[in-house]
Design a protein around this motif. Structure first.
Motif, PDB file in Angstrom:
ATOM      1  N   TYR A   1     -95.591  51.539   7.003  1.00  0.00           N
ATOM      2  CA  TYR A   1     -95.491  50.628   8.162  1.00  0.00           C
ATOM      3  C   TYR A   1     -95.134  51.431   9.408  1.00  0.00           C
ATOM      4  O   TYR A   1     -95.683  51.222  10.481  1.00  0.00           O
ATOM      5  CB  TYR A   1     -94.399  49.566   7.953  1.00  0.00           C
ATOM      6  N   ILE A   2     -94.180  52.371   9.239  1.00  0.00           N
ATOM      7  CA  ILE A   2     -93.736  53.167  10.390  1.00  0.00           C
ATOM      8  C   ILE A   2     -94.868  54.065  10.875  1.00  0.00           C
ATOM      9  O   ILE A   2     -95.178  54.130  12.061  1.00  0.00           O
ATOM     10  CB  ILE A   2     -92.522  54.022  10.011  1.00  0.00           C
TER      11      ILE A   2
ATOM     12  N   GLU B   1    -100.503  47.047  17.070  1.00  0.00           N
ATOM     13  CA  GLU B   1    -101.071  45.832  16.494  1.00  0.00           C
ATOM     14  C   GLU B   1    -101.329  46.032  15.002  1.00  0.00           C
ATOM     15  O   GLU B   1    -100.997  45.183  14.168  1.00  0.00           O
ATOM     16  CB  GLU B   1    -102.376  45.484  17.218  1.00  0.00           C
ATOM     17  N   ALA B   2    -101.884  47.213  14.669  1.00  0.00           N
ATOM     18  CA  ALA B   2    -102.151  47.517  13.262  1.00  0.00           C
ATOM     19  C   ALA B   2    -100.839  47.511  12.479  1.00  0.00           C
ATOM     20  O   ALA B   2    -100.770  46.966  11.373  1.00  0.00           O
ATOM     21  CB  ALA B   2    -102.831  48.873  13.144  1.00  0.00           C
ATOM     22  N   GLY B   3     -99.773  48.100  13.072  1.00  0.00           N
ATOM     23  CA  GLY B   3     -98.493  48.154  12.380  1.00  0.00           C
ATOM     24  C   GLY B   3     -97.942  46.765  12.093  1.00  0.00           C
ATOM     25  O   GLY B   3     -97.480  46.490  10.986  1.00  0.00           O
ATOM     26  N   VAL B   4     -98.012  45.881  13.089  1.00  0.00           N
ATOM     27  CA  VAL B   4     -97.460  44.537  12.896  1.00  0.00           C
ATOM     28  C   VAL B   4     -98.248  43.779  11.841  1.00  0.00           C
ATOM     29  O   VAL B   4     -97.687  43.135  10.950  1.00  0.00           O
ATOM     30  CB  VAL B   4     -97.456  43.774  14.241  1.00  0.00           C
ATOM     31  N   LYS B   5     -99.591  43.885  11.913  1.00  0.00           N
ATOM     32  CA  LYS B   5    -100.421  43.195  10.916  1.00  0.00           C
ATOM     33  C   LYS B   5    -100.088  43.673   9.513  1.00  0.00           C
ATOM     34  O   LYS B   5     -99.921  42.887   8.580  1.00  0.00           O
ATOM     35  CB  LYS B   5    -101.894  43.466  11.196  1.00  0.00           C
TER      36      LYS B   5
ATOM     37  N   LEU C   1     -97.363  45.147   8.468  1.00  0.00           N
ATOM     38  CA  LEU C   1     -95.999  44.784   8.077  1.00  0.00           C
ATOM     39  C   LEU C   1     -95.944  43.354   7.563  1.00  0.00           C
ATOM     40  O   LEU C   1     -95.406  43.082   6.487  1.00  0.00           O
ATOM     41  CB  LEU C   1     -95.058  44.962   9.267  1.00  0.00           C
ATOM     42  N   ILE C   2     -96.547  42.413   8.318  1.00  0.00           N
ATOM     43  CA  ILE C   2     -96.417  41.006   7.938  1.00  0.00           C
ATOM     44  C   ILE C   2     -97.155  40.730   6.632  1.00  0.00           C
ATOM     45  O   ILE C   2     -96.612  40.137   5.696  1.00  0.00           O
ATOM     46  CB  ILE C   2     -96.936  40.109   9.076  1.00  0.00           C
ATOM     47  N   LEU C   3     -98.404  41.215   6.545  1.00  0.00           N
ATOM     48  CA  LEU C   3     -99.165  40.954   5.319  1.00  0.00           C
ATOM     49  C   LEU C   3     -98.570  41.692   4.131  1.00  0.00           C
ATOM     50  O   LEU C   3     -98.534  41.179   3.015  1.00  0.00           O
ATOM     51  CB  LEU C   3    -100.630  41.331   5.524  1.00  0.00           C
ATOM     52  N   GLY C   4     -98.057  42.919   4.382  1.00  0.00           N
ATOM     53  CA  GLY C   4     -97.455  43.685   3.296  1.00  0.00           C
ATOM     54  C   GLY C   4     -96.214  42.994   2.760  1.00  0.00           C
ATOM     55  O   GLY C   4     -95.999  42.935   1.542  1.00  0.00           O
ATOM     56  N   ALA C   5     -95.404  42.438   3.655  1.00  0.00           N
ATOM     57  CA  ALA C   5     -94.201  41.738   3.213  1.00  0.00           C
ATOM     58  C   ALA C   5     -94.584  40.527   2.370  1.00  0.00           C
ATOM     59  O   ALA C   5     -93.961  40.249   1.339  1.00  0.00           O
ATOM     60  CB  ALA C   5     -93.373  41.314   4.417  1.00  0.00           C
ATOM     61  N   LEU C   6     -95.643  39.823   2.806  1.00  0.00           N
ATOM     62  CA  LEU C   6     -96.096  38.656   2.043  1.00  0.00           C
ATOM     63  C   LEU C   6     -96.523  39.068   0.636  1.00  0.00           C
ATOM     64  O   LEU C   6     -96.155  38.443  -0.363  1.00  0.00           O
ATOM     65  CB  LEU C   6     -97.256  37.999   2.778  1.00  0.00           C
ATOM     66  N   SER C   7     -97.266  40.173   0.547  1.00  0.00           N
ATOM     67  CA  SER C   7     -97.746  40.590  -0.778  1.00  0.00           C
ATOM     68  C   SER C   7     -96.577  41.038  -1.646  1.00  0.00           C
ATOM     69  O   SER C   7     -96.582  40.815  -2.859  1.00  0.00           O
ATOM     70  CB  SER C   7     -98.788  41.690  -0.643  1.00  0.00           C
ATOM     71  N   THR C   8     -95.554  41.650  -1.032  1.00  0.00           N
ATOM     72  CA  THR C   8     -94.377  42.034  -1.810  1.00  0.00           C
ATOM     73  C   THR C   8     -93.709  40.800  -2.404  1.00  0.00           C
ATOM     74  O   THR C   8     -93.245  40.826  -3.545  1.00  0.00           O
ATOM     75  CB  THR C   8     -93.378  42.778  -0.911  1.00  0.00           C
ATOM     76  N   GLY C   9     -93.676  39.719  -1.615  1.00  0.00           N
ATOM     77  CA  GLY C   9     -93.107  38.473  -2.125  1.00  0.00           C
ATOM     78  C   GLY C   9     -93.813  38.022  -3.399  1.00  0.00           C
ATOM     79  O   GLY C   9     -93.173  37.667  -4.392  1.00  0.00           O
ATOM     80  N   PHE C  10     -95.145  38.071  -3.373  1.00  0.00           N
ATOM     81  CA  PHE C  10     -95.908  37.690  -4.570  1.00  0.00           C
ATOM     82  C   PHE C  10     -95.569  38.603  -5.749  1.00  0.00           C
ATOM     83  O   PHE C  10     -95.420  38.164  -6.882  1.00  0.00           O
ATOM     84  CB  PHE C  10     -97.404  37.744  -4.293  1.00  0.00           C
TER      85      PHE C  10
END
Lengths: 492, 168
Positions: free
Chosen positions: A151-152, A165-169, A171-180
């Motif tokens: 992410y960094i 923009e790429a970093g934010v996208k 980060l958010i999608l990666g966090a969601l997938s980690t939740g799953f």
């Protein structure tokens, strides 16, 4: 030397780089990257002298698998890709400096560059831990170490809107997938009563297992893994993130992140595939995902104009071939069948060589050719025959032309599908491979058979280290394409 | 007990919805505190006293106060009114409904009747929850904890590099 020293040496190397950067007041921070490359090369040599433990029970071995050829191979891939990423980062340094620091009085002219060389080392340690992880907790923490470092790195060019923009996208999608992933782990623990992969394999193989809950756990875990692998329909982040990230980071993402996701997939999916009550449904799901990924990745690559975006779709397409090998476990009647693990490992090794070669060319040209459009590479053969030749080898191998590593990667994957009798999968893979020929070779044609744009005819030089790395990669690609048995032999 | 479960689960959900719906960032942050309180009560009902307490101390306390500070320091303006994004709502609703139906189906087919989980070892007298968790973290689980250390280091370096005003 015990095998788990390797990761700690890599982490220590990263700390050394950070400390030297902080206290030594270097004139040219690119020497940090050279130090990192040297250290990683030494660790790579240490890979060959690690000893298997006498009894791998308890203590660290609860979380860390005893070294086998597969985990050592993936550790080697992680080290090799990090070395090449650092080489790319040296060439790419002017861009990083221009888009992170703002020149003011008293500031170091290369402020912010040192961390760009140190962070990949922590990601590398995470990748190496991941290749040995055999406990849900160690899989999770090493996966997160890699993800957070990425992410960094993706958002590193902080004065460039595209990178942020790429970093934010991501980060958010990666966090969601980690939740799953974590939710899936919770279900898996509930079904099997253990977090250790050997015990999970044993529990899933028993008859009394609750198949509904086990399948639910698998579905949740597959969502997260498909995200990391870039498999359809969870691939939407890939083109934007690959395009926005700094080129060396894109290369690291497409190779390192994919290799790690693949080995985690191998380790997490194998217990399900070994379970008699589940194997039919699991295979069906994997086949659907593989077909979708093959078609989406390769067909969407056809109209692309941006080189990095094209390579992003190509990376999705290659995930499809990896999943194809994983989904088609051989029928018992086929003699001398290769194991899916060997095929996946070979494919990944080949993919690493050719993708890194393509990105090396890209990042080494980035200063001379600012645009990333495919059209800006027109007539490259006249400006720099060496770059053009390297890119030609990379593209030929990515397309799967005989005498290159990519050919045998695809060949073994196809053979697995034939042996398993998966005809639908095979049809999709044929369409995908044909599309691949078109879009990879389109680039080669434009490099060799068109004139450079007006005012851009100047010759382009290549730095000695990058040139050396390119030559080594080209030799390896051709060698693996002529004698694939050497790599396959590592696993028999 | 069942009544208490529903009460606090409703509280947690209500807070969660509040975070999404509230336009004012301060109200959203307070809804989040509400949600954390509900969650902490659920943990305590499961006899996980330490986790419940940490939930309140760390999340509802420290982290949310930090959030509020940042919101107030940056003076984040109230979100602008937007047209009701029907398509996003329909899509999100469809996904959530499908997921909910799936979970209900799985639970109805004996989802919880898996293999028995390892029995919870009661603490020795004089050894609190904190003591046991500490032992696990720095005894059995020392290796993952080391990896988390590397993770935090990388994250710290990243925060400094990405957010420092002038790099020196």
């Amino acid at each position: 030397m015990p095998v788990y020293y390797l990761e700690f040496i890599v982490v220590a190397l990263g700390l050394v780089l950070l400390m030297v950067d902080a206290f030594a007041k270097l004139e040219d921070k690119r020497s940090l990257a050279r130090l990192g490359i040297l250290g990683l090369a030494i660790v790579f040599c240490l890979l060959f002298i690690v000893k298997a433990p006498e009894a791998a029970v308890g203590g660290i071995w609860r979380f860390y698998a005893a070294p086998d050829s597969l985990s050592l191979f993936f550790k080697g891939l992680a080290l090799l890709s990090t070395i090449l990423v650092l080489i790319m980062a040296i060439d790419y340094a002017p861009i990083v400096i221009a888009q992170t620091a703002n020149p003011e009085d008293g500031a170091h002219p290369q402020a912010g560059l040192g961390e760009f060389f140190a962070l990949p080392l922590f990601a590398c340690a995470g990748l190496m831990w991941m290749s040995s992880a055999n406990h849900l907790v160690s899989i999770f923490v090493s996966l997160e170490t890699v993800s957070i470092t990425f992410y960094i790195l993706v958002a590193y060019l902080r004065r460039n809107v595209g990178s942020l923009e790429a970093g934010v996208k991501y980060l958010i999608l990666g966090a969601l997938s980690t939740g799953f992933l974590v939710y899936g782990f919770a279900w898996l623990f509930g079904v099997t009563g253990s977090m250790e992969l050997p015990a999970i394999t044993e529990a899933l193989g028993k008859d009394g297992i609750n198949t509904t809950a086990a399948l639910f756990a698998f579905a949740l875990i597959l969502i997260a893994l498909a995200f990391k692998l870039g498999a359809a329909p969870f691939h939407l982040w890939i083109p934007d993130v690959y395009q926005g990230a700094p080129t060396p980071v894109t290369a690291f993402l497409s190779v390192g992140s994919k290799a790690a996701a693949t080995i985690v997939t191998l380790r997490l999916v194998s217990p399900f595939l070994a379970s008699a009550p589940l194997v039919g449904k699991i295979t069906a799901v994997l086949i659907v995902v593989a077909i979708l990924t093959l078609l989406v990745g390769n067909l969407a690559a056809l109209p692309q104009k941006n080189f990095k975006r094209l390579l992003a779709y190509s990376s999705i397409g290659h995930s499809g071939f990896l999943l194809m090998a994983l989904a088609s476990a051989p029928r018992a009647s086929v003699a001398n069948a290769m194991s899916p693990t060997t095929v996946v490992a070979f494919y990944l090794g080949a993919y690493l060589l050719m993708t890194l070669l393509a990105f090396l060319v890209l990042s080494s040209l980035r200063v001379a050719i600012p645009g990333e459009e495919i059209d800006s590479y027109r007539g490259l053969a006249k400006r720099s025959p060496f770059h053009a030749a390297a890119l030609l080898v990379a593209m030929a191998s990515l397309a799967g032309i005989p005498l290159t590593a990519g050919f045998f990667g695809k060949f073994f994957a196809f053979k697995m599908a034939i042996d398993a009798g998966q005809w639908w999968l095979l049809a999709a893979a044929l369409v995908a491979a044909a599309a691949g020929f078109y879009y990879y070779l389109k680039i080669a044609v434009s490099m060799y058979f068109s004139e450079p744009a007006k005012g851009e005819e100047g010759a382009i030089r290549v730095s000695p280290l990058t040139g050396f790395a390119m030559v080594v990669l080209m030799i390896l690609i051709v060698a693996a394409g002529v004698a694939p048995g050497v790599i396959v032999g590592l696993f028999s | 007990m069942t009544f208490l479960f529903y009460l606090f689960a409703a509280l947690a959900l209500f807070g969660g919805i509040g975070v999404v719906v509230c336009r004012n960032p301060v109200s959203a942050a307070f809804s989040m505190v509400l949600s954390f309180l509900g969650l902490a009560s659920l943990f305590i009902q499961l006899d996980a006293y330490l986790v419940g307490t940490l939930q309140i101390l760390v999340y509802a306390g420290a982290i949310m106060v930090l959030f509020l500070f940042i919101i107030m320091l940056l003076d984040v303006p109230e979100e602008e009114k937007r047209r009701f994004p029907f398509i996003s709502f329909a899509g999100a609703g469809a996904v959530v409904t499908a997921f909910l139906v799936l979970v209900v189906l799985v639970l109805n087919r004996g989802g919880t009747a898996g293999r028995p989980l390892p029995a919870i070892v009661p603490s020795e007298p004089g050894h609190s929850d904190v003591h046991r968790i500490g032992e696990l973290l720095f005894g059995t689980y020392w290796f993952p904890v080391q990896i988390v250390g590397v993770l935090l280091l990388a994250a710290t370096v990243g925060v400094v590099v990405l957010s420092k005003k002038e790099l020196k």
